[in-house]
Design an enzyme around this catalytic site. Structure first.
Site, PDB file in Angstrom:
ATOM      1  N   HIS A 205      21.116   3.196  -7.671  1.00  0.00           N
ATOM      2  CA  HIS A 205      21.629   3.796  -6.433  1.00  0.00           C
ATOM      3  C   HIS A 205      21.625   2.840  -5.243  1.00  0.00           C
ATOM      4  O   HIS A 205      22.469   2.950  -4.365  1.00  0.00           O
ATOM      5  CB  HIS A 205      20.801   5.034  -6.058  1.00  0.00           C
TER       6      HIS A 205
ATOM      7  N   ARG B  41      29.987   6.211  -5.607  1.00  0.00           N
ATOM      8  CA  ARG B  41      29.611   6.816  -4.315  1.00  0.00           C
ATOM      9  C   ARG B  41      28.457   6.062  -3.644  1.00  0.00           C
ATOM     10  O   ARG B  41      28.262   6.168  -2.430  1.00  0.00           O
ATOM     11  CB  ARG B  41      29.243   8.286  -4.497  1.00  0.00           C
ATOM     12  N   HIS B  42      27.705   5.308  -4.432  1.00  0.00           N
ATOM     13  CA  HIS B  42      26.566   4.583  -3.863  1.00  0.00           C
ATOM     14  C   HIS B  42      26.989   3.325  -3.112  1.00  0.00           C
ATOM     15  O   HIS B  42      26.261   2.836  -2.256  1.00  0.00           O
ATOM     16  CB  HIS B  42      25.575   4.215  -4.967  1.00  0.00           C
TER      17      HIS B  42
ATOM     18  N   THR C  21      -0.636  -4.405  -1.080  1.00  0.00           N
ATOM     19  CA  THR C  21      -0.053  -3.064  -1.133  1.00  0.00           C
ATOM     20  C   THR C  21       1.441  -3.082  -1.436  1.00  0.00           C
ATOM     21  O   THR C  21       2.033  -2.037  -1.716  1.00  0.00           O
ATOM     22  CB  THR C  21      -0.204  -2.369   0.230  1.00  0.00           C
TER      23      THR C  21
ATOM     24  N   CYS D 130       2.401  -8.321  -2.686  1.00  0.00           N
ATOM     25  CA  CYS D 130       1.216  -8.516  -1.851  1.00  0.00           C
ATOM     26  C   CYS D 130       0.225  -7.434  -2.264  1.00  0.00           C
ATOM     27  O   CYS D 130       0.421  -6.794  -3.305  1.00  0.00           O
ATOM     28  CB  CYS D 130       1.552  -8.518  -0.357  1.00  0.00           C
TER      29      CYS D 130
ATOM     30  N   ASP E 155       1.515 -13.220  -2.030  1.00  0.00           N
ATOM     31  CA  ASP E 155       0.390 -13.787  -1.289  1.00  0.00           C
ATOM     32  C   ASP E 155      -0.811 -13.836  -2.236  1.00  0.00           C
ATOM     33  O   ASP E 155      -0.676 -13.600  -3.451  1.00  0.00           O
ATOM     34  CB  ASP E 155       0.116 -12.992   0.007  1.00  0.00           C
ATOM     35  N   HIS E 156      -1.989 -14.130  -1.690  1.00  0.00           N
ATOM     36  CA  HIS E 156      -3.193 -14.239  -2.521  1.00  0.00           C
ATOM     37  C   HIS E 156      -3.532 -12.929  -3.224  1.00  0.00           C
ATOM     38  O   HIS E 156      -3.996 -12.935  -4.361  1.00  0.00           O
ATOM     39  CB  HIS E 156      -4.378 -14.699  -1.658  1.00  0.00           C
TER      40      HIS E 156
HETATM   41  C1  RB5 Z   1      -3.983  -9.091   2.329  1.00  0.00           C
HETATM   42  O1  RB5 Z   1      -5.327  -8.796   2.554  1.00  0.00           O
HETATM   43  C2  RB5 Z   1      -3.139  -7.826   2.490  1.00  0.00           C
HETATM   44  O2  RB5 Z   1      -3.183  -7.387   3.811  1.00  0.00           O
HETATM   45  C3  RB5 Z   1      -1.728  -8.084   2.038  1.00  0.00           C
HETATM   46  O3  RB5 Z   1      -1.723  -8.524   0.731  1.00  0.00           O
HETATM   47  C4  RB5 Z   1      -0.770  -6.901   2.058  1.00  0.00           C
HETATM   48  O4  RB5 Z   1      -1.309  -5.819   1.362  1.00  0.00           O
HETATM   49  C5  RB5 Z   1      -0.206  -6.541   3.358  1.00  0.00           C
HETATM   50  O5  RB5 Z   1       0.658  -5.651   3.460  1.00  0.00           O
END
Ligand code: RB5
Length: 142
Positions: free
Chosen positions: A97, A131-132, A66, A64, A7-8
């Site tokens: 694994h 095993r995995h 996070t 993204c 995403d952005h």
């Molecule tokens: C975008 O602001 C943010 O929410 C997105 O990139 C991501 O981190 C969501 O999980």
């Protein structure tokens, strides 16, 4: 084929990783987004999952802010094993694994150099099987 999508919030890191891949002559396809204009991460996560699932040898990188939202999206697809990695060891173990087929990165949290090292390890590491294998086969519920 290796597919990239973000995403952005993940766009700057995606662009940085594209340079690394190009320098190393690793072929990839960029599924967008193509700017820092606000978009919705599920749109890119679903597109990435569909491309990766076209061929068993395909891999993906999803980014993204996070890494959380896009990994939730990716992991809704049976056959996708998306691993949000914050260390080189995560990347290695996700392949050895878990036979991860998508690497997920946090664009707003990860240093670009570490992200490149994580991607390098992810691409260089094979699934151990053994095993995995039976454990990985138990992941999908449908
Ligand atoms: C975008 O602001 C943010 O929410 C997105 O990139 C991501 O981190 C969501 O999980």
């Amino acid at each position: 084929m290796l597919f990239l999508a973000s995403d952005h919030a993940g766009f700057p890191l995606k662009e940085s990783l594209k340079k690394v891949l190009t320098e190393r002559e690793i072929t990839f396809e960029d599924l967008g987004t193509n700017s820092e204009e606000s978009v919705d991460y599920p749109d890119f996560g679903h597109a990435l999952a569909e491309k990766v699932l076209e061929n068993a040898d395909n891999k993906g990188v999803g980014i993204c802010g996070t890494g959380l939202g896009i990994s939730m999206t990716l992991n809704r697809h049976a056959g996708i094993r998306a691993a949000r990695c914050v260390s080189i060891e995560d990347a290695e173990l996700s392949r050895q694994h878990n036979n991860a087929n998508v690497l997920v990165l946090a664009g707003r949290q990860l240093d670009a150099k570490l992200a490149a090292e994580i991607l390098t390890k992810f691409l260089a590491t094979e699934f151990e099987g053994g095993r995995h294998k039976k454990r990985v086969e138990k992941i999908d519920i449908a």
